[in-house]
Design an enzyme around this catalytic site. Sequence first.
Site, short mmCIF file in Angstrom:
data_model
loop_
_atom_site.label_atom_id
_atom_site.label_comp_id
_atom_site.label_asym_id
_atom_site.label_seq_id
_atom_site.Cartn_x
_atom_site.Cartn_y
_atom_site.Cartn_z
CG ASN A 7 94.01 20.25 77.60
OD1 ASN A 7 92.49 20.27 77.22
ND2 ASN A 7 94.52 19.09 77.12
CE LYS A 9 93.81 16.08 79.34
NZ LYS A 9 94.76 14.30 79.76
CG HIS A 93 96.00 16.77 74.01
ND1 HIS A 93 95.09 15.00 74.33
CD2 HIS A 93 95.81 17.13 74.67
CE1 HIS A 93 95.80 15.40 75.59
NE2 HIS A 93 95.94 16.10 75.62
CD GLU A 95 93.18 13.68 76.00
OE1 GLU A 95 92.54 14.14 75.95
OE2 GLU A 95 93.78 13.04 77.59
CD GLU A 164 99.91 16.56 76.47
OE1 GLU A 164 100.21 17.77 77.62
OE2 GLU A 164 99.52 16.28 75.55
N GLY A 170 96.84 11.55 82.26
CA GLY A 170 95.89 10.57 83.13
C GLY A 170 96.71 9.22 83.82
CB SER A 210 101.04 12.38 85.56
OG SER A 210 100.19 11.64 84.99
N GLY A 231 97.11 18.44 82.26
CA GLY A 231 96.04 18.64 82.62
C GLY A 231 94.77 18.80 83.97
N GLY A 232 94.62 17.29 84.63
CA GLY A 232 94.15 16.78 85.88
C GLY A 232 94.03 18.29 87.29
P1 13P Z 1 97.57 14.56 83.03
O1 13P Z 1 98.14 16.75 83.31
O2 13P Z 1 96.67 14.62 83.49
O3 13P Z 1 98.19 13.48 83.07
O4 13P Z 1 97.08 15.06 81.19
C1 13P Z 1 98.11 15.65 80.29
C2 13P Z 1 98.13 16.27 79.21
O5 13P Z 1 97.27 16.07 78.50
C3 13P Z 1 97.70 18.01 79.42
O6 13P Z 1 97.30 18.21 77.80
#
Ligand code: 13P
Length: 248
Positions: A7, A9, A93, A95, A164, A170, A210, A231-232
């Site tokens: 993802n 983002k 999600h 967020e 999640e 993050g 993470s 994510g990252g």
């Molecule tokens: P991170 O891997 O950056 O913690 O993000 C996880 C996430 O929200 C994937 O949708």
Amino acid sequence: MAIIAGNWKMHLGPTEARRFFAGLSLDARAASQELLIFPPTVSLVAAAECPDRDARVQLGVQNIHWEDAGAYTGETSVPMAADAGASFALVGHSERRHVFGESDAQVALKVGAALRHSLVPVVCVGETLEERRADRVAEVILRQLDAVLGAFTEDEPRFLLAYEPVWAIGTGETATPEDASAAHSTLRARLDETLGLARAARTPILYGGSVKPANARDLLGAAEVDGVLVGGASLDPVSFSEIASAAG
Ligand code: 13P
């Protein structure tokens, strides 16, 4: 086969998306997993049409509206996302829930919209740190799951779940493999009660929060974990492919 989903983002516009796919090299193990990338909506067409994209990497949209068209400035409908190349849709999600105030009822409408147009919903659930400390993990994730279960029967249509925990997104804090297994077992038990054992057994539950090359093997090896939502660490093609290679 594990599901390895990235993802992005609000990162990687069209030019950077093309660069990602040009730089993605998959070894045999990585290529044998189910691979998904969720670019920002504005990069979907570039990703879909990128001549360098390995066709084994499927695409999804990060957010959708529940109406098919209309006066909804800034929103993306499911037919548009599908036309742009998405086969999957992230729904709920954290967020979206916590930064943009999306409710369980809206998440359910979005799941319905995705299914009307044959996009596979990836329904995200997870508790905040406060909820974890108050011992409310099961209550919260089951409430979020229950809100969407009416859309599914024992046989169809396909959907994925992603656990999640908000406190692990993050932040560099990762749930332990045991934390992930416990939450996934709670979710799978509810799937069993509502949709039956066979459906529960074949509904993939991804862990997100993470995930990195260094912890992917342990998380992917944990009981009840069928894949990861990254994510990252999915922004860099090398680390994304390393995570995919870590799947057994
Ligand atoms: P991170 O891997 O950056 O913690 O993000 C996880 C996430 O929200 C994937 O949708």
